[in-house]
Design an enzyme around this catalytic site. Structure first.
Site, PDB file in Angstrom:
ATOM      1  N   ARG A 194       0.813  -1.225   0.000  1.00 28.09           N
ATOM      2  CA  ARG A 194       0.000   0.000   0.000  1.00 28.09           C
ATOM      3  C   ARG A 194       0.845   1.273   0.000  1.00 28.09           C
ATOM      4  NH1 ARG A 194      -4.235  -0.901   4.734  1.00 28.09           N
ATOM      5  NH2 ARG A 194      -2.335  -1.760   5.669  1.00 28.09           N
ATOM      6  N   ASN A 234      -6.561  -2.808   1.564  1.00 30.73           N
ATOM      7  CA  ASN A 234      -6.496  -4.265   1.646  1.00 30.73           C
ATOM      8  C   ASN A 234      -7.906  -4.824   1.804  1.00 30.73           C
ATOM      9  OD1 ASN A 234      -3.712  -4.365   1.612  1.00 30.73           O
ATOM     10  ND2 ASN A 234      -3.478  -4.651   3.813  1.00 30.73           N
TER      11      ASN A 234
END
Length: 756
Positions: free
Chosen positions: A24, A42
């Site tokens: 990320r 996620n």
């Protein structure tokens, strides 16, 4: 024109190892660099990214997304959708969303260079902090309870972050952004050194120095690693090593040694470039290498063989301990032989209180046990001997959709399990030999762990043919309790062949040489020297070694002399055998030989086997290398050490009507025992190439525990290459029974309709 009218918006769904590996923040920094808006998050599938901006910026973003992911990430699949623009110009990292888990769990990783540098930097706030980590290193699988991989779902949940750690954790530009185990002296788990009763030895601050002093004094200390405890002692102290062997009930099996540095390993072992790369890799496996003859402590560590298992410290605690000690230590799994590695200090004190003199513990719970991985190099080829920390859980992407949710339960030794679902294959870490109640409970816990990770309930269960395997019994019981599930049985050596095919994604017919100890054959006898014509749906036993009796059944597996005596009975009269003067006959009394001959004649507790592993036992006995064994595979290792330079041609097998006859080799061994160790390796290489040339154009597979032998594997591969024969050997999955579950699963994927 408005910004929205000149922008595009794309959504990417990314599957693979993309959680807990800095994916990320990588996406965030990439989006900022390219000037696009949107978000990343996620979820149970992996990572979802939505980006919006000018087409040229989106193209650059998309290229970089797959071309340069973080070092621990692995992208298996990217699904791209075009969406209506929303006019977003800022980019954000959003919280995780729960859904059915399909993302892959990442293995634990060794401490990275950046964290190691900070560990020894007096100016750093984590100077000498024994749990330093970042997004690129540290625990993952061993601390995860469930997916998505976020701190509340790990054993770090009880440790609230201090303001400084929280700032690092929430800063996308920091390499500790969303590193779930992040902590420091102020907010992290604590270290403690205790005696076997649990009483503290010194303060927390003193624990590492005191543990190092105990080791230097010849004591045995249990030290907590990532996936379990090690039993450690000074490797250079023969008395300490002997005491550890006696207490652990491990009289002769080789012990792994952790060294402070690569330079010190070079002093102890002759290393190739490939071996050095493995030793230094971020997986930090135990690497089995050739020990130098001059190594003073080599014989107590690995008696009678020329190999030694070496590795470097892989946790910050190890680094600190080795920095204080500056000498190699034995670092073997903390367990009683044949039982699982222990993960909790209370267990260590209860089960190993009489073994250890002290316990160095960290109060971060190990949720999922995971032993050290073991690899070796044959020529230039890496061979996986035990797939665990750093490599497992391992996922393999499928090119097609699985025909259901498939669970393969593997073999009884070197147990692993494998799951198949959607377009994924997931392999568990090494579980071990299922020879005790504790070992089987560990098998069941591992099953429950993976079912929990992936919300997985099997539609299809796959097991071995052997009715006595604990895994077979479990599969049968599960099937009986869940009548809607399908039960599939796969022959053991066929599963070995399929494991190799699965690693390379092959579905064509192959010629598979599957050599191991013993496995239950389709005809009810014990196989182990098989050459199969196979594809993922079926196989044919094209060649096999001439069967012989195992005198005493399981006892013959522990006593090579019984196998050798059986071969002698096959080829000579009882009177001839009694008159022979060589090590096998000399290890028995005449009365014992007569009794065993009667057993052999009548076939009483003397099952037939075609095992190549047992042939190694026989030659070890006939040449005086070993009459009884202290551990599995000892005879093969001793013969490999004795082989020296291997010359082809002098020793050979005969091949006729699908039977590989060992009698010529037996007679040659009796005539020239000093050359028989080398001769066996050469003869096996010769029979592999001879049979391969009888099937031109067919790719060759080499699989099974016998191919853990570095000399044999290197010779066979080199010979096949010289002949221009295409061949495959497993490198990323275990070549031994640890790969059986993968092979079982691969058959079910095709048999049940995935590619029928």
């Amino acid at each position: 024109m408005s910004a929205a009218s000149t922008s595009k918006r794309l959504r990417f769904r990314i599957r693979g190892i993309v959680q807990g590996v800095g994916f990320r923040p990588f996406v965030y920094q990439l989006a900022v660099r390219e000037g696009v808006g949107g978000h990343v998050l996620n979820d149970g599938d992996g990572v979802e990214v939505e980006v919006e901006g000018p087409p040229a910026s989106l193209e650059a973003f998309e290229r970089a997304l797959t071309a340069s992911p973080p070092p621990l990430a692995r992208i298996d699949e990217v699904h791209r959708d075009v969406l209506a623009p929303l006019g977003e110009t800022a980019f954000a990292i959003r919280g995780s969303e729960s859904s059915a888990a399909k993302t892959m769990v990442s293995p634990d990783m060794a401490v990275c260079d950046a964290c190691a540098a900070e560990l020894f930097d007096p100016a750093n706030r984590r100077y000498r902090y024994p749990l330093i980590n970042c997004t690129d290193c540290g625990p993952r699988y061993s601390i995860i309870r469930a997916l998505p991989y976020d701190r509340p779902q790990t054993s770090m949940a009880p440790f609230a972050m201090c303001p400084q750690c929280a700032h690092e954790y929430n800063d996308p530009a920091n390499r500790r952004y969303h590193a779930q185990p992040i902590s420091c002296y102020e907010c992290g788990p604590h270290l403690a050194l205790t005696d076997p009763s649990g009483a503290a030895i010194g303060t927390e601050h003193e624990s590492i120095d005191r543990a190092a002093a105990l080791l230097a004094d010849g004591q045995i200390v249990a030290v907590k690693g990532l996936g379990g405890f090690h039993l450690m002692c000074d490797a250079t102290n023969g008395a300490a090593v002997a005491r550890l062997r006696e207490r652990k009930r491990r009289p002769s099996k080789p012990l792994a040694v952790m060294f402070p540095s690569l330079e010190m390993i070079r002093e102890a072992a002759a290393l190739s470039d490939a071996e050095e790369r493995l030793i230094l890799s971020n997986t930090r496996p135990i690497v089995v290498v050739r020990k130098k003859a001059a190594l003073a402590f080599g014989e107590p560590i690995a008696p009678g063989i020329d190999r030694i298992g070496v590795f470097l410290p892989y946790t910050p605690l190890h680094l600190l301990l080795m920095d204080r000690l500056q000498q190699p230590v034995v670092a073997t799994s903390a367990n009683i032989s044949e039982e699982p590695i222990l993960t909790d200090a209370v267990q260590v004190r209860e089960k190993l209180g009489s073994v250890v003199d002290a316990v160095l513990d960290v109060d971060r719970e190990i949720v999922n046990a995971c032993d050290d991985s073991v690899v070796t190099v044959a020529g230039s080829r890496t061979l996986m001997l035990r797939m665990a920390r750093g490599y497992a859980p391992r996922s393999l992407p499928l090119s097609f959709e699985a025909p259901g949710r498939i669970l393969a339960v593997g073999a009884n030794q070197k147990s692993t399990i494998a799951l198949g679902f959607d377009k994924n294959i997931v392999l568990s870490p090494h579980i071990g030999d299922l020879v005790s109640v504790d070992a089987f409970e560990y098998f069941e816990r591992t099953l429950e762990t993976f079912k929990r990770f992936y919300a997985f309930e099997p539609d299809i269960v796959v097991c071995d043919l052997h009715p006595g395997y604990e895994t077979t019994k479990w599969a049968e019981a599960f099937h009986a309790a869940h009548p809607g599930t399908a039960l599939v049985r796969v022959q053991h050596h066929y599963a070995h062949a399929l494991a190799c095919m699965a690693e390379y994604g092959l579905d064509e017919p192959v010629l598979a040489f599957c050599f191991d100890g013993t496995g239950y054959g389709s005809d009810g006898t014990l196989w182990g020297g098989e050459v199969l014509l196979a594809d993922p749906q079926r196989f044919e036993r094209a060649y096999h070694f001439r069967p012989f009796r195992l005198l005493g059944g399981e006892q013959a597996v522990r006593e090579p002399r019984r196998v050798a005596l059986s071969l002698l009975f096959e080829c000579y009269s009882l009177e001839d055998v009694l008159a022979m003067a060589h090590p096998t006959v000399g290890s028995f009394t005449p009365e014992e030989i007569r009794t065993l001959h009667t057993i052999w004649q009548r076939g009483l507790n003397a099952p037939e086997s075609s095992s190549v592993g047992r042939l190694f036992d026989a030659v070890a006995s006939l040449t005086g290398c070993a009459q009884t064994l202290g551990y599995e595979g000892e005879s093969g290792m001793r013969l490999e050490a004795a082989a020296g330079t291997v010359l082809p041609g002098e020793f050979a097998f005969a091949v006729e009507e699908g039977v590989i006859d060992w009698e010529p080799l037996l007679r040659q061994t009796l005539e020239a025992p000093a050359r028989a160790a080398a001769g066996l390796h050469a003869a096996l290489t010769g029979v592999i190439t001879e049979i391969a040339q009888r099937h031109p154009g067919m790719p060759v597979m080499l699989s099974g525990g016998v191919f853990q032998n570095r000399t044999l594997m290197a010779m066979a591969c080199d010979a096949l290459e010289e002949l221009g024969i295409r061949y495959y050997v497993q490198r990323d999955t275990p070549v031994n029974d640890g790969g059986v579950a993968l092979g079982q699963l691969y058959h079910a994927l095709y048999r049940q309709g995935g590619k029928e």
